[in-house]
Motif scaffolding. Sequence first.
Motif, PDB file in Angstrom:
ATOM      1  N   ALA A  18       0.834  -1.200   0.000  1.00  0.00           N
ATOM      2  CA  ALA A  18       0.000   0.000   0.000  1.00  0.00           C
ATOM      3  C   ALA A  18       0.873   1.256   0.000  1.00  0.00           C
ATOM      4  O   ALA A  18       0.530   2.259  -0.630  1.00  0.00           O
ATOM      5  CB  ALA A  18      -0.924  -0.009   1.222  1.00  0.00           C
ATOM      6  N   THR A  19       1.998   1.185   0.696  1.00  0.00           N
ATOM      7  CA  THR A  19       2.909   2.334   0.735  1.00  0.00           C
ATOM      8  C   THR A  19       3.428   2.657  -0.654  1.00  0.00           C
ATOM      9  O   THR A  19       3.454   3.814  -1.074  1.00  0.00           O
ATOM     10  CB  THR A  19       4.095   2.048   1.673  1.00  0.00           C
TER      11      THR A  19
ATOM     12  N   LEU B   1      -5.600   2.294   3.717  1.00  0.00           N
ATOM     13  CA  LEU B   1      -4.992   1.013   4.068  1.00  0.00           C
ATOM     14  C   LEU B   1      -3.754   1.173   4.942  1.00  0.00           C
ATOM     15  O   LEU B   1      -3.243   0.184   5.471  1.00  0.00           O
ATOM     16  CB  LEU B   1      -4.612   0.253   2.788  1.00  0.00           C
ATOM     17  N   LEU B   2      -3.263   2.404   5.068  1.00  0.00           N
ATOM     18  CA  LEU B   2      -2.064   2.665   5.863  1.00  0.00           C
ATOM     19  C   LEU B   2      -2.430   2.990   7.303  1.00  0.00           C
ATOM     20  O   LEU B   2      -3.433   3.657   7.565  1.00  0.00           O
ATOM     21  CB  LEU B   2      -1.270   3.834   5.261  1.00  0.00           C
ATOM     22  N   ASP B   3      -1.609   2.547   8.226  1.00  0.00           N
ATOM     23  CA  ASP B   3      -1.867   2.825   9.638  1.00  0.00           C
ATOM     24  C   ASP B   3      -1.831   4.321   9.941  1.00  0.00           C
ATOM     25  O   ASP B   3      -2.558   4.817  10.795  1.00  0.00           O
ATOM     26  CB  ASP B   3      -0.829   2.099  10.522  1.00  0.00           C
TER      27      ASP B   3
ATOM     28  N   ASP C  52      -3.416  11.628   7.053  1.00  0.00           N
ATOM     29  CA  ASP C  52      -2.958  12.901   6.501  1.00  0.00           C
ATOM     30  C   ASP C  52      -2.904  12.853   4.977  1.00  0.00           C
ATOM     31  O   ASP C  52      -3.179  13.854   4.302  1.00  0.00           O
ATOM     32  CB  ASP C  52      -1.586  13.279   7.069  1.00  0.00           C
ATOM     33  N   LEU C  53      -2.586  11.692   4.412  1.00  0.00           N
ATOM     34  CA  LEU C  53      -2.551  11.557   2.958  1.00  0.00           C
ATOM     35  C   LEU C  53      -3.959  11.594   2.375  1.00  0.00           C
ATOM     36  O   LEU C  53      -4.171  12.119   1.280  1.00  0.00           O
ATOM     37  CB  LEU C  53      -1.852  10.254   2.567  1.00  0.00           C
TER      38      LEU C  53
ATOM     39  N   THR D 199      14.176   0.621   2.338  1.00  0.00           N
ATOM     40  CA  THR D 199      14.808  -0.094   3.447  1.00  0.00           C
ATOM     41  C   THR D 199      14.022  -1.322   3.860  1.00  0.00           C
ATOM     42  O   THR D 199      14.210  -1.883   4.919  1.00  0.00           O
ATOM     43  CB  THR D 199      14.972   0.839   4.670  1.00  0.00           C
ATOM     44  N   ARG D 200      13.025  -1.703   2.995  1.00  0.00           N
ATOM     45  CA  ARG D 200      12.231  -2.914   3.180  1.00  0.00           C
ATOM     46  C   ARG D 200      11.327  -2.852   4.405  1.00  0.00           C
ATOM     47  O   ARG D 200      10.961  -3.861   4.980  1.00  0.00           O
ATOM     48  CB  ARG D 200      13.118  -4.176   3.295  1.00  0.00           C
ATOM     49  N   ARG D 201      10.957  -1.660   4.856  1.00  0.00           N
ATOM     50  CA  ARG D 201      10.070  -1.544   6.014  1.00  0.00           C
ATOM     51  C   ARG D 201       8.629  -1.341   5.618  1.00  0.00           C
ATOM     52  O   ARG D 201       7.752  -1.232   6.478  1.00  0.00           O
ATOM     53  CB  ARG D 201      10.536  -0.396   6.918  1.00  0.00           C
ATOM     54  N   ALA D 202       8.320  -1.248   4.329  1.00  0.00           N
ATOM     55  CA  ALA D 202       6.941  -1.072   3.880  1.00  0.00           C
ATOM     56  C   ALA D 202       6.789  -1.596   2.454  1.00  0.00           C
ATOM     57  O   ALA D 202       7.748  -1.709   1.718  1.00  0.00           O
ATOM     58  CB  ALA D 202       6.556   0.405   3.946  1.00  0.00           C
TER      59      ALA D 202
END
Length: 293
Positions: A163-164, A223-225, A229-230, A290-293
């Motif tokens: 989703a990110t 879908l984002l925690d 704001d987006l 950085t593979r965090r999302a």
Amino acid sequence: MFAILGDIEFTVAGGISGMERRGTADWAEHARIQGKPLLEWIGEGLDVCNLTIELHPILGDPEERLRALRRAKAKHEPLAFVMGSGDYLGAYVITEIDSTTRRATSVGQTTSGIVQLSLKEYTGKFTRKIGGAGLLSPALTGASGAVMGSPGMVSKLSPIASATQMAISHAKTAGNVLRAGKNLYDSVKGGNASMILGQVPQLLGVTGRAIEPLQGLKEVAALLDDGSDLARLSDDVLGSIMGSRSSLDPVDLSNIVDRFSASKDSLGLAFDKMNSAGSRLAGLAAQVVTRRA
């Protein structure tokens, strides 16, 4: 890491020695009776990036690195291009691979050389595939190229886009459309009423192209925690876009100048709102790289 193209990482330690970026704008030239031709802005050209990569055994297996790049080109697929800083440059395709061999073995295998990799921006429908908990396939772990972080180590994982990543893609598309719209309005503003009136269909067309990606951004933000704001950003920008469009419908010679000015102001507001989210979007891109999302 210097940058990542799809699943291929490029590092300074792995041989990246240069990068060139080029952007263009398309202008039509109209001949005039007496006087110089008149230029009319048509649209933005596709961005081009050229990477210079050194080949040497201490930087990873030169032959394997070349094969990995050629495999990526042969797939004829757009790839996400993200800088190590987290700046998402967009989707690109590999258009050309030029390799020069400086030294080779007796059987013709490259031991030292240089690669010029040419990339061109892709503006079609694109959903980026990103790796999971790591870039390297377990089968490649321990290879010299993997240790050095050289291009060529391609993950076998192909999960759907997060989703990110989709939020970044929608936001980038909307931003590019708004920038093109702002440029178009700036090129029209100096004309007379008749000329401005003739440009209304094109003005409505460019603002209309921002609607879909903004709606997509709002849907993905849900879908984002931390996407509230987006979602608000999407609503705010979309509201300004609709205001810009309504100012031009209906118009005639008697009101076009004032209506155009109001439409231009609304589009400028939409552009500024979208531009103000640059840091937020860069943060999302950093999570992806950085593979965090």
